[in-house]
Design a protein around this motif. Structure first.
Motif, PDB file in Angstrom:
ATOM      1  N   THR A 102       3.191   8.542 -50.168  1.00  0.00           N
ATOM      2  CA  THR A 102       3.020   7.386 -49.280  1.00  0.00           C
ATOM      3  C   THR A 102       2.904   7.826 -47.828  1.00  0.00           C
ATOM      4  OG1 THR A 102       5.425   7.010 -49.061  1.00  0.00           O
ATOM      5  CG2 THR A 102       4.286   5.847 -50.823  1.00  0.00           C
ATOM      6  N   TYR A 103       3.652   8.872 -47.425  1.00  0.00           N
ATOM      7  CA  TYR A 103       3.517   9.354 -46.048  1.00  0.00           C
ATOM      8  C   TYR A 103       2.075   9.778 -45.779  1.00  0.00           C
ATOM      9  CZ  TYR A 103       8.603   9.955 -46.677  1.00  0.00           C
ATOM     10  OH  TYR A 103       9.930   9.781 -46.967  1.00  0.00           O
ATOM     11  N   GLN A 104       1.454  10.392 -46.789  1.00  0.00           N
ATOM     12  CA  GLN A 104       0.082  10.858 -46.640  1.00  0.00           C
ATOM     13  C   GLN A 104      -0.906   9.702 -46.736  1.00  0.00           C
ATOM     14  OE1 GLN A 104      -0.980  14.271 -49.090  1.00  0.00           O
ATOM     15  NE2 GLN A 104      -3.046  13.457 -49.386  1.00  0.00           N
ATOM     16  N   ASP A 105      -0.690   8.793 -47.715  1.00  0.00           N
ATOM     17  CA  ASP A 105      -1.627   7.685 -47.916  1.00  0.00           C
ATOM     18  C   ASP A 105      -1.681   6.742 -46.724  1.00  0.00           C
ATOM     19  OD1 ASP A 105      -2.166   8.688 -50.400  1.00  0.00           O
ATOM     20  OD2 ASP A 105      -1.028   7.185 -51.516  1.00  0.00           O
ATOM     21  N   TYR A 106      -0.526   6.515 -46.102  1.00  0.00           N
ATOM     22  CA  TYR A 106      -0.471   5.561 -44.997  1.00  0.00           C
ATOM     23  C   TYR A 106      -0.568   6.230 -43.629  1.00  0.00           C
ATOM     24  CZ  TYR A 106       0.971   2.160 -48.512  1.00  0.00           C
ATOM     25  OH  TYR A 106       1.009   1.335 -49.615  1.00  0.00           O
ATOM     26  N   ALA A 107      -0.710   7.551 -43.620  1.00  0.00           N
ATOM     27  CA  ALA A 107      -0.807   8.273 -42.344  1.00  0.00           C
ATOM     28  C   ALA A 107      -2.038   7.824 -41.571  1.00  0.00           C
ATOM     29  CB  ALA A 107      -0.862   9.775 -42.596  1.00  0.00           C
ATOM     30  N   TRP A 108      -1.900   7.836 -40.255  1.00  0.00           N
ATOM     31  CA  TRP A 108      -3.017   7.454 -39.374  1.00  0.00           C
ATOM     32  C   TRP A 108      -3.139   8.488 -38.262  1.00  0.00           C
ATOM     33  CZ3 TRP A 108      -3.822   6.269 -34.229  1.00  0.00           C
ATOM     34  CH2 TRP A 108      -4.998   5.579 -33.922  1.00  0.00           C
ATOM     35  N   PRO A 109      -4.265   9.232 -38.235  1.00  0.00           N
ATOM     36  CA  PRO A 109      -5.339   9.340 -39.214  1.00  0.00           C
ATOM     37  C   PRO A 109      -4.884  10.098 -40.464  1.00  0.00           C
ATOM     38  CG  PRO A 109      -6.005  10.186 -37.033  1.00  0.00           C
ATOM     39  CD  PRO A 109      -4.517  10.026 -37.013  1.00  0.00           C
ATOM     40  N   ALA A 110      -5.510   9.820 -41.601  1.00  0.00           N
ATOM     41  CA  ALA A 110      -5.055  10.348 -42.887  1.00  0.00           C
ATOM     42  C   ALA A 110      -5.183  11.866 -42.976  1.00  0.00           C
ATOM     43  CB  ALA A 110      -5.853   9.690 -44.012  1.00  0.00           C
ATOM     44  N   LEU A 355       3.918  15.336 -31.704  1.00  0.00           N
ATOM     45  CA  LEU A 355       2.594  15.409 -32.328  1.00  0.00           C
ATOM     46  C   LEU A 355       2.665  15.329 -33.850  1.00  0.00           C
ATOM     47  CD1 LEU A 355       0.925  18.131 -30.078  1.00  0.00           C
ATOM     48  CD2 LEU A 355       0.255  15.727 -30.238  1.00  0.00           C
ATOM     49  N   THR A 356       3.727  15.875 -34.440  1.00  0.00           N
ATOM     50  CA  THR A 356       3.860  15.862 -35.900  1.00  0.00           C
ATOM     51  C   THR A 356       4.702  14.695 -36.403  1.00  0.00           C
ATOM     52  OG1 THR A 356       5.773  17.353 -35.773  1.00  0.00           O
ATOM     53  CG2 THR A 356       3.613  18.368 -36.033  1.00  0.00           C
ATOM     54  N   MET A 357       5.330  13.966 -35.502  1.00  0.00           N
ATOM     55  CA  MET A 357       6.257  12.896 -35.860  1.00  0.00           C
ATOM     56  C   MET A 357       5.684  11.894 -36.866  1.00  0.00           C
ATOM     57  SD  MET A 357       8.100  10.262 -33.191  1.00  0.00           S
ATOM     58  CE  MET A 357       8.941  11.551 -32.296  1.00  0.00           C
ATOM     59  N   PRO A 358       4.445  11.422 -36.726  1.00  0.00           N
ATOM     60  CA  PRO A 358       3.968  10.388 -37.647  1.00  0.00           C
ATOM     61  C   PRO A 358       3.624  10.908 -39.041  1.00  0.00           C
ATOM     62  CG  PRO A 358       2.749  10.389 -35.550  1.00  0.00           C
ATOM     63  CD  PRO A 358       3.493  11.676 -35.634  1.00  0.00           C
TER      64      PRO A 358
END
Length: 390
Positions: A102-110, A355-358
């Protein structure tokens, strides 16, 4: 056993999803159907009571339940259908795999989410090192790198306005990316959790669960499992040190901003000023918390989680420890020639975290908080429905 298999098959047929499930979600669905027929572990955490509200598990349900799971490991050790049983139930591992997805699927940008998931530790440390090197180079171009500040003021190294221009865009980007990710997640799980908006009571209940780390007690107050069958409160305690240490450091920075802009009191601050007190306590707590979490992470039993996420987990822990330890070192060495170098290392680590937080482990706190909020809403809706029937 045959009755349990029949119940599981009926539930799977009933729950044929509108949206197709990938292999990870399908395995989670299989395990949830078996758990829903058994219900032995419903007292362990919020995931199990939420699970029992469902007869079938669609994609949104699985994403929601995965982020409700606190990965405490208690249900694995209590499960009568865990390996070597043929059902091979391992809810902590299955939920961890979906949660990471889910972290990857909902990441912005993916694309950035995919990069960080696979190379989290390397990306975190190399990014921090690269940014620190860039800052060191900038300082060296202005004069001798190994030089003392006359009053221990890091604004002698980097002017205040320059620091604001460097950090404000990065921080705002992190907030935007996290906000977009969590917003998309909430949009997907809201229809599966009653569809109604959260009220103040639900928000208070969810906040209470988050701040207390309520579900890291194993459901019985004795704590979680880590490398074996023994229960321990270590994870909960080190999580508390890390979380509240970070929040105290953030509060110190925010208060320093008020001192600077509102009361015209620029840094540096010394004891007994409140920014210095909050920063020192927060830095020490963050060092202790992250050191403890690192030790627990590397010693954790492989069946308790998703080994593919270790680089992401360790990268996040390493960045937090670097930020805390380098921040304390800057303060201790503020009147020495080492201050400029240590400041560059500290600022590089902070920028790398933003920078990596999201895309890493930091995001899990926001996703889990969102899931706990929807759990509070769903539970209240269920209680109202039960009351109206009575």
């Amino acid at each position: 056993m045959q009755q349990l298999e029949n119940l599981t098959q009926e539930a799977l047929e009933l729950g044929a999803g509108v949206l197709p499930l990938n292999a990870t979600e399908s395995e989670a669905q299989r395990q949830l159907q078996i758990c829903n027929a058994c219900r032995y572990c419903e007292g362990f955490c919020a995931m199990f009571p939420a699970m029992t509200e469902r007869l079938s598990f669609e994609k949104a349900d699985i994403h929601y339940l995965a982020n409700l799971c606190h990965n405490c490991g208690a249900c694995l050790h209590a499960c009568q259908y865990a390996e070597p049983h043929e059902f091979a139930i391992n809810v902590p591992q299955s939920m961890a795999q979906v949660r990471g997805q889910t972290y990857q699927d909902y990441a912005w940008p993916a694309a950035l989410g995919r990069l960080y998931k696979k190379n989290g530790l390397w990306v975190s440390l190399s990014l921090a090192a690269s940014l620190a090197f860039f800052l060191l180079l900038a300082v060296a171009l202005q004069g001798p790198l190994w030089r003392a500040s006359e009053i221990g003021n890091f604004y002698d190294v980097f002017p205040h306005n320059l620091l604001v221009s460097l950090f404000a865009p990065i921080f705002l980007y992190a907030i935007l990316a996290l906000g977009m990710s969590v917003r998309h997640f909430l949009q997907d799980i809201r229809p599966a959790t009653g569809g109604v908006a959260a009220d103040s009571s639900s928000a208070i209940e969810a906040t209470h669960a988050v701040l207390q780390l309520k579900y890291l007690d194993g459901g019985h107050g004795q704590g979680c499992n880590n490398e074996d069958d023994r229960f321990t409160l270590s994870r909960r305690r080190f999580h508390h040190l890390t979380f509240y240490g970070f929040m105290l450091c953030f509060a110190a920075t925010a208060l320093g901003t008020l001192y600077h802009y509102v009361w015209d009191l620029p840094a540096p601050y010394n004891f007994p000023s409140l920014p210095k007190l909050l920063g020192a306590i927060g830095g020490l707590a963050l060092c202790l918390g992250t050191a403890g979490l690192w030790r627990l992470n590397v010693r954790r039993h492989p069946l308790h989680g998703d080994s593919a996420q270790k680089p992401m987990d360790l990268g996040f822990i390493a960045l937090l420890f670097l930020i805390a330890s380098s921040g304390l070192a800057v303060w201790l060495a503020r009147d020495t020639p080492a201050m400029a170098t240590l400041l560059c290392l500290h600022l590089g680590a902070v920028m790398a975290l933003f920078l990596t937080m999201p895309y890493g482990k930091f995001a899990h706190g926001f996703f889990r908080s969102a899931a706990l909020l929807r759990y509070a809403v769903e539970k209240r809706q269920s209680d109202k429905a039960t009351t109206s029937k009575d």
